[in-house]
Design a protein around this motif. Structure first.
Motif, short mmCIF file in Angstrom:
data_model
loop_
_atom_site.label_atom_id
_atom_site.label_comp_id
_atom_site.label_asym_id
_atom_site.label_seq_id
_atom_site.Cartn_x
_atom_site.Cartn_y
_atom_site.Cartn_z
N VAL A 74 -2.87 13.29 -4.93
CA VAL A 74 -2.30 12.09 -4.34
C VAL A 74 -3.42 11.11 -4.00
N LYS A 75 -3.19 9.85 -4.34
CA LYS A 75 -4.13 8.79 -3.97
C LYS A 75 -3.38 7.74 -3.17
N ALA A 88 0.86 -1.18 0.00
CA ALA A 88 0.00 0.00 0.00
C ALA A 88 0.89 1.23 0.00
N GLY A 89 0.42 2.25 -0.68
CA GLY A 89 1.21 3.47 -0.70
C GLY A 89 0.52 4.57 -1.46
N ARG A 90 1.19 5.72 -1.48
CA ARG A 90 0.65 6.88 -2.17
C ARG A 90 1.22 6.95 -3.58
N ILE A 91 0.35 7.32 -4.52
CA ILE A 91 0.81 7.55 -5.88
C ILE A 91 0.22 8.86 -6.36
N GLY A 92 0.86 9.44 -7.36
CA GLY A 92 0.35 10.67 -7.94
C GLY A 92 1.30 11.82 -7.75
#
Length: 155
Positions: free
Chosen positions: A15-16, A6-10
């Motif tokens: 950011v998602k 799990a992590g942040r992207i964008g």
């Protein structure tokens, strides 16, 4: 059941947070199967085995089918996670669950007449029963020559 990342992207502006990995893809496909089978929760065999020691009269597991969802190369056995504490009249008895699973075994092994007969013993409101019956009737109660026991599910 399995490992995911799990992590942040964008970008900074957008950011998602999301999860990645094969188990996430599988979970998404299983969630999509709930509509096809008309049930609330579907799990794979690994999850069913992890839950089974904790099952009780209130939480039960029913083997639904052997399927190959669109986009997957291998088949998998899928299970319904059932709660007998819901307010509806759709609570199957232990005997009815066993009857469904016996009909599924007959279907998988190509004895569609036996599967058809057993499925008719189940309540009319049982949606997974309707899925198996509709497939049997689509082929006029005779398994196709290339029947492997796996229900192929298109997108």
């Amino acid at each position: 059941t399995g490992r995911a990342v799990a992590g942040r992207i964008g970008t900074v502006d957008q950011v998602k947070v999301t999860a990645f990995g094969p188990v996430v893809n599988l979970a998404s496909r299983l969630e999509g199967l709930t509509k096809a089978f008309g049930v609330e929760v579907i799990v794979d065999q690994a999850t069913a085995q992890a839950i089974r020691p904790f099952s009780s009269p209130e939480i039960r597991i029913r083997r639904l089918a052997r399927v190959r969802p669109a986009g997957l190369e291998t088949h998998l056995d899928v299970f319904e996670l059932r709660s007998s504490t819901d307010e509806s009249d759709s609570c199957l008895s232990e005997q009815q669950i066993l009857e469904y699973e016996a009909s599924l075994d007959a279907l998988i092994h190509g004895d569609w007449e036996e599967a058809y007969r057993r499925l008719h013993a189940l309540p009319a409101w049982d949606r997974p029963k309707d899925v198996l019956l509709s497939m049997i009737l689509r082929y006029q109660r005779v398994p196709p020559e290339n029947w492997t026991g796996v229900i192929e599910l298109p997108k």
